[in-house]
Design an enzyme around this catalytic site. Structure first.
Site, mmCIF file in Angstrom:
data_model
loop_
_atom_site.group_PDB
_atom_site.id
_atom_site.type_symbol
_atom_site.label_atom_id
_atom_site.label_comp_id
_atom_site.label_asym_id
_atom_site.label_seq_id
_atom_site.Cartn_x
_atom_site.Cartn_y
_atom_site.Cartn_z
ATOM 1 N N CYS A 85 -27.533 21.356 -9.254
ATOM 2 C CA CYS A 85 -27.857 22.196 -10.405
ATOM 3 C C CYS A 85 -27.440 23.637 -10.162
ATOM 4 O O CYS A 85 -27.998 24.311 -9.306
ATOM 5 C CB CYS A 85 -29.359 22.122 -10.659
ATOM 6 S SG CYS A 85 -29.915 23.205 -11.958
ATOM 7 N N SER B 48 -32.036 12.934 3.803
ATOM 8 C CA SER B 48 -30.641 13.293 4.037
ATOM 9 C C SER B 48 -30.112 12.341 5.088
ATOM 10 O O SER B 48 -30.714 12.202 6.139
ATOM 11 C CB SER B 48 -30.574 14.737 4.520
ATOM 12 O OG SER B 48 -29.840 14.838 5.699
ATOM 13 N N ASP C 238 -27.643 12.521 6.963
ATOM 14 C CA ASP C 238 -27.049 13.115 8.162
ATOM 15 C C ASP C 238 -28.072 13.334 9.255
ATOM 16 O O ASP C 238 -27.714 13.606 10.384
ATOM 17 C CB ASP C 238 -26.483 14.510 7.847
ATOM 18 C CG ASP C 238 -25.271 14.424 6.964
ATOM 19 O OD1 ASP C 238 -24.743 13.315 6.842
ATOM 20 O OD2 ASP C 238 -24.860 15.448 6.414
ATOM 21 N N ARG D 264 -6.118 0.643 12.873
ATOM 22 C CA ARG D 264 -6.556 0.689 11.461
ATOM 23 C C ARG D 264 -7.607 1.776 11.285
ATOM 24 O O ARG D 264 -8.454 1.944 12.146
ATOM 25 C CB ARG D 264 -7.198 -0.653 11.055
ATOM 26 C CG ARG D 264 -6.304 -1.855 11.231
ATOM 27 C CD ARG D 264 -5.166 -1.835 10.220
ATOM 28 N NE ARG D 264 -4.006 -2.563 10.700
ATOM 29 C CZ ARG D 264 -3.718 -3.804 10.347
ATOM 30 N NH1 ARG D 264 -4.518 -4.462 9.542
ATOM 31 N NH2 ARG D 264 -2.626 -4.377 10.801
ATOM 32 N N ARG E 68 -24.650 5.753 1.662
ATOM 33 C CA ARG E 68 -25.804 6.263 0.909
ATOM 34 C C ARG E 68 -26.534 5.160 0.182
ATOM 35 O O ARG E 68 -27.629 5.359 -0.307
ATOM 36 C CB ARG E 68 -25.317 7.246 -0.161
ATOM 37 C CG ARG E 68 -24.900 8.552 0.375
ATOM 38 C CD ARG E 68 -24.965 9.581 -0.754
ATOM 39 N NE ARG E 68 -24.272 10.790 -0.372
ATOM 40 C CZ ARG E 68 -24.752 11.683 0.473
ATOM 41 N NH1 ARG E 68 -25.933 11.475 1.027
ATOM 42 N NH2 ARG E 68 -24.077 12.760 0.774
ATOM 43 N N MET F 136 -45.255 -13.964 12.240
ATOM 44 C CA MET F 136 -45.556 -14.171 13.651
ATOM 45 C C MET F 136 -46.343 -12.991 14.214
ATOM 46 O O MET F 136 -46.699 -12.065 13.502
ATOM 47 C CB MET F 136 -44.253 -14.303 14.440
ATOM 48 C CG MET F 136 -43.556 -15.609 14.242
ATOM 49 S SD MET F 136 -41.987 -15.581 15.106
ATOM 50 C CE MET F 136 -42.317 -16.681 16.422
ATOM 51 N N GLY F 137 -46.538 -13.025 15.532
ATOM 52 C CA GLY F 137 -47.186 -11.891 16.187
ATOM 53 C C GLY F 137 -48.331 -12.293 17.094
ATOM 54 O O GLY F 137 -48.999 -11.437 17.660
ATOM 55 N N HIS G 39 -39.535 -18.844 13.284
ATOM 56 C CA HIS G 39 -38.730 -18.255 14.356
ATOM 57 C C HIS G 39 -37.553 -17.421 13.907
ATOM 58 O O HIS G 39 -36.889 -16.807 14.729
ATOM 59 C CB HIS G 39 -38.270 -19.345 15.327
ATOM 60 C CG HIS G 39 -39.337 -19.660 16.320
ATOM 61 N ND1 HIS G 39 -40.456 -20.382 15.983
ATOM 62 C CD2 HIS G 39 -39.480 -19.311 17.610
ATOM 63 C CE1 HIS G 39 -41.244 -20.481 17.041
ATOM 64 N NE2 HIS G 39 -40.672 -19.831 18.040
ATOM 65 N N GLN H 80 -37.507 -14.008 15.322
ATOM 66 C CA GLN H 80 -37.090 -13.669 16.683
ATOM 67 C C GLN H 80 -35.579 -13.541 16.810
ATOM 68 O O GLN H 80 -35.075 -13.051 17.802
ATOM 69 C CB GLN H 80 -37.556 -14.743 17.674
ATOM 70 C CG GLN H 80 -39.009 -14.608 18.048
ATOM 71 C CD GLN H 80 -39.439 -15.654 19.056
ATOM 72 O OE1 GLN H 80 -38.650 -16.475 19.521
ATOM 73 N NE2 GLN H 80 -40.709 -15.633 19.397
#
Length: 760
Positions: free
Chosen positions: A74, A149, A151, A277, A286, A559-560, A647, A650
């Site tokens: 803007c 951002s 970056d 290349r 983005r 899982m966990g 699974h 994993q």
């Protein structure tokens, strides 16, 4: 007072999660929340660009990239009369709290707007556009910023919203390129975004083990052209079929002249004659779906921003909410902006060391690690220590283990040790499956899932004699264990056996790697981020499958073990209505109230629900039980589906976070081993003290080594989890964002800190 969310110019993945969190937390604390569409342009134009937001306005946006409220650069807001119009538009709606999500330009603009506020009010009063009462009533404008951002170029913040998602896009491309190069010998030059900041280039080079990287902050030394060509041809000679060179779009040499991807290509073609290349990633970085990390980061930051606005007084400076390590902090906006400008100035004046230092601790650390792992000195230039260091994987496979092994092996070799690989866990250790492993053996390992060395859940307790014999036979002077809870138990067993077997009197350190994230002594473990992304992606797909059918609730089992990390954080990232975990006991009344909550939700425009259940959260309330209960209670209102993820959590290629976390933490563990061995050199010292058997972990904002002896008190051995877990504090967050009443502990937030440059 009323608040508003503005997304200033740049759109990145993950912003929607922040918008959702700000809107819902704002409504939760009783504020009126407004969207400002199209950034500052919308603020200047007013009218329909500033509209009140409700709970449902931000439904189903977590998985959408970009931002639903648009953003635009803007010109008008850069002029005083533009800002005057903007102030007038805000005052008409009584808005005096501004939450700005954007990059460094947008945040600088917001700060200026705040500084001018009282002057703008006076001018509006003089012009008769507002009355005297309004000047009194709206005397102060509060501004809180969130950095969006890709970056990650904003000083003072460890991670900005969108960076992790951008890395996902870059790594997807690199992984795809790597498979094509299996058939052709090629050199790829990859250009990534970053006009003034090399963060993305650096971290993606670290994540894929690139041969060479070009950054604006750290230009290559004079004569780099020849050095690079020598390095590439050495790698070819070592049977490396693929060379990858990563270039930040703003890369320069020491004379501040641009180094372009085309220039690099020409150099490689003319000097070496390699098929080369160029791939320019551009705006792909983005876009796309935000990663789990970005969604959780943005949700945490959004809630913190609202709390910061609630607590703001006329005397508090405009602040930025950000993460330092794993800890939410507030920093003065102006200090961050100042420091970001200082970096640019240092680069313009060719003070490149200062630029790297000002970028902060994680940038300097990443650069250092990359250099150590990418470039091997000739053997005759590495002073030998005559120490043998062994690396072993223990427990279930976790994505990122191989990156950790590669990093340990290379740092170890660079430090002058002989590196040994132990195959198939403690089982293989006892059987003598031990071989020397070289620098080139681990090339290309960062992107590989699972465990190349092989891993088992077997504990060393039964094989102490055999393992001691192998330690002696291979004269192993130190041990690095990469694994999950079994690795921790194994370390305790080895440490307890020191009195009986002097072979175990060597430095031993463990690097946590398990999808469950249940190792005491660390907030994070390698592999958990990849698993979270798998859960989040699957939930997105499952939610999408219901977009045609109305009123459906999905029950998903994660899982966990007994650790609810994946269910809880997956719930936060996927926008679940509930997540059942072992750490927070629940009964039939809770299940009942969740069903009623979903029944209410089905009356709104949001006609689907998502419920996560940790696999061991309750012995009797099984996934089937919960599914049947919901089906019965929801009859006529919604129907149910269930899904056990199993699974797949994993497996898969490691996420950028796990590659880099594995690489950095394992390098750190190796440095610790080297330091310990140095102390003992020539004295034939036995290591018998507790501080020579450690777990390396991240705690709040530091990387620390904790003796296993001390961690014992903090462990619930029956359920294989730490007694205290940091992420339980984020639990109310998930509930608030799902429209439950919950109390969120704000005691941790609130203190403004100062931005620290990092001393290299």
């Amino acid at each position: 007072g009323s608040s508003s969310v503005t997304i200033a110019p740049v759109s990145t993945a993950g912003m929607n999660a922040a918008v959702r969190a700000v809107v819902r937390m704002g409504i939760y604390v009783g504020a009126k929340v407004y969207f400002i569409y199209e950034g500052y342009q919308g603020m200047v134009d007013g009218g329909a660009n500033i509209a009140e937001a409700d709970w449902e306005s931000v439904s189903s946006i977590l998985q959408v990239g970009g931002t639903i409220i648009g953003s635009a650069r803007c010109q008008a807001f850069r002029t005083r009369e533009g800002r005057l119009k903007a102030a007038c538009n805000l005052l008409q709606r009584g808005i005096t709290n501004l939450c700005v999500i954007g990059g460094d330009g947008s945040l600088t603009g917001a700060n200026l707007f705040r500084k001018e506020w009282s002057g703008l009010l006076e001018e509006l009063a003089r012009n008769g556009q507002i009355d005297k009462e309004a000047v009194q009533k709206y005397a102060y404008l509060n501004v809180v910023g969130m950095v969006g951002s890709i970056d990650n170029d904003f000083c003072g913040t460890d991670m900005t919203i969108g960076t992790d998602s951008a890395l996902h896009r870059i790594i997807e491309v690199i992984d795809a390129i790597m498979t094509t190069a299996q058939s052709h010998q090629r050199t790829f030059v990859l250009e990534v975004m970053g006009r003034h900041c090399g963060y993305l280039a650096l971290v993606s080079a670290l994540a894929c083990g690139a041969d060479w990287v070009f950054l604006p902050e750290s230009p290559p030394e004079e004569g780099w052209e020849e050095q690079m060509c020598v390095k590439l041809s050495e790698n070819r000679a070592r049977k490396k079929r693929l060379n990858i060179i990563i270039v930040a779009e703003g890369a320069i040499d020491t004379q501040n002249k641009p180094i372009t991807s085309e220039k690099i290509k020409e150099l490689v073609v003319t000097q070496l004659g390699y098929d080369t290349r160029v791939t320019i990633l551009g705006h792909v970085q983005r876009g796309g779906t935000p990663s789990a990390f970005d969604r959780i980061l943005a949700s945490r930051m959004g809630v913190e921003a609202v709390i910061a606005l609630l607590e703001a007084t006329p005397d508090t400076p405009a602040c930025v909410v950000s993460l330092n390590g794993n800890h939410a902090v507030r920093l003065p906006l102006m200090e961050c902006v100042q420091m970001t400008q200082d970096v640019q100035k240092a680069m313009d004046e060719r003070r490149f060391q200062d630029a790297v230092r000002l970028r902060g601790r994680s940038f300097a650390g990443n650069l250092n690690t990359y250099k150590r792992l990418a470039i091997k000195l000739p053997d005759d230039q590495i002073p030998k220590t005559n120490c043998n260091v062994a690396v072993i994987n223990v427990g279930a496979p976790a994505a990122g283990m191989n990156a950790a092994v590669r990093s340990a092996v290379r740092v170890g070799i660079a430090d002058g040790h002989r590196m040994l690989a132990i195959y198939d866990g403690f089982d293989g250790f006892a059987k003598g499956q031990i071989k020397e492993i070289s620098w080139t053996d681990v090339g290309g390992w960062t992107g590989q899932g699972g465990s190349i060395l092989g891993t088992k859940r077997v504990l060393p307790g039964k094989y102490l004699e055999e393992i001691a014999t192998q330690m002696r036979a291979h004269s192993i002077n130190a041990l690095l264990i990469i694994g999950g809870f079994e690795a921790y138990l194994g370390l305790l067993e080895l440490s307890a056996a020191r009195e009986k077997h002097e072979e175990f009197c060597v430095p031993m350190v463990m690097v946590p790697a398990t999808v469950s994230n249940n190792v005491p002594g660390s907030d994070f473990s390698i592999g958990a981020d990849t698993a979270l992304n798998t859960i989040t992606d699957t939930c997105d797909r499952i939610k999408q499958s219901a977009s045609g059918t109305k009123r459906r609730v999905f029950i998903i089992e994660t899982m966990g073990g007994y650790c609810g990390y994946l269910a809880n954080m997956g719930g936060l990232a996927a926008g679940a209505d509930a997540a059942y975990i072992f750490e927070e006991p629940f009964d039939i009344r809770d299940l009942q109230s969740n069903v009623e909550h979903l029944t209410e939700k089905m009356k709104t425009t949001i006609q689907r629900g998502l419920v996560l259940r940790n696999e061991s959260c309750s012995e009797n309330y099984t996934t089937d039980f919960i599914y049947q209960l919901y089906s019965e209670e929801g009859k006529g209102v919604f129907d149910c589906r269930k899904n056990v993820l199993g699974h797949m959590q994993q497996g898969g290629a490691p996420s950028p976070f796990d590659r880099n976390f594995g690489t950095k933490i394992s390098a750190r563990a190796m440095e610790w081993i080297t330091a310990k061995l140095k102390e003992a050199r020539g004295r034939g010292k036995k290591f018998t003290t507790d501080d020579s058997v450690c777990v390396l972990g991240i705690s709040k904002r530091n990387v620390i080594f904790q003796p296993v002896a001390e961690l014992k008190q903090q462990t619930d051995f029956e359920h294989r989890i730490p007694k205290e877990q940091w992420w339980l504090k984020l639990r109310p967050l998930m509930k608030i964002l799902a429209k439950y009443k919950a109390s969120y502990d704000v005691s941790d937030s609130g203190q403004l800190e100062h931005v620290q440059p990092w001393s290299v």
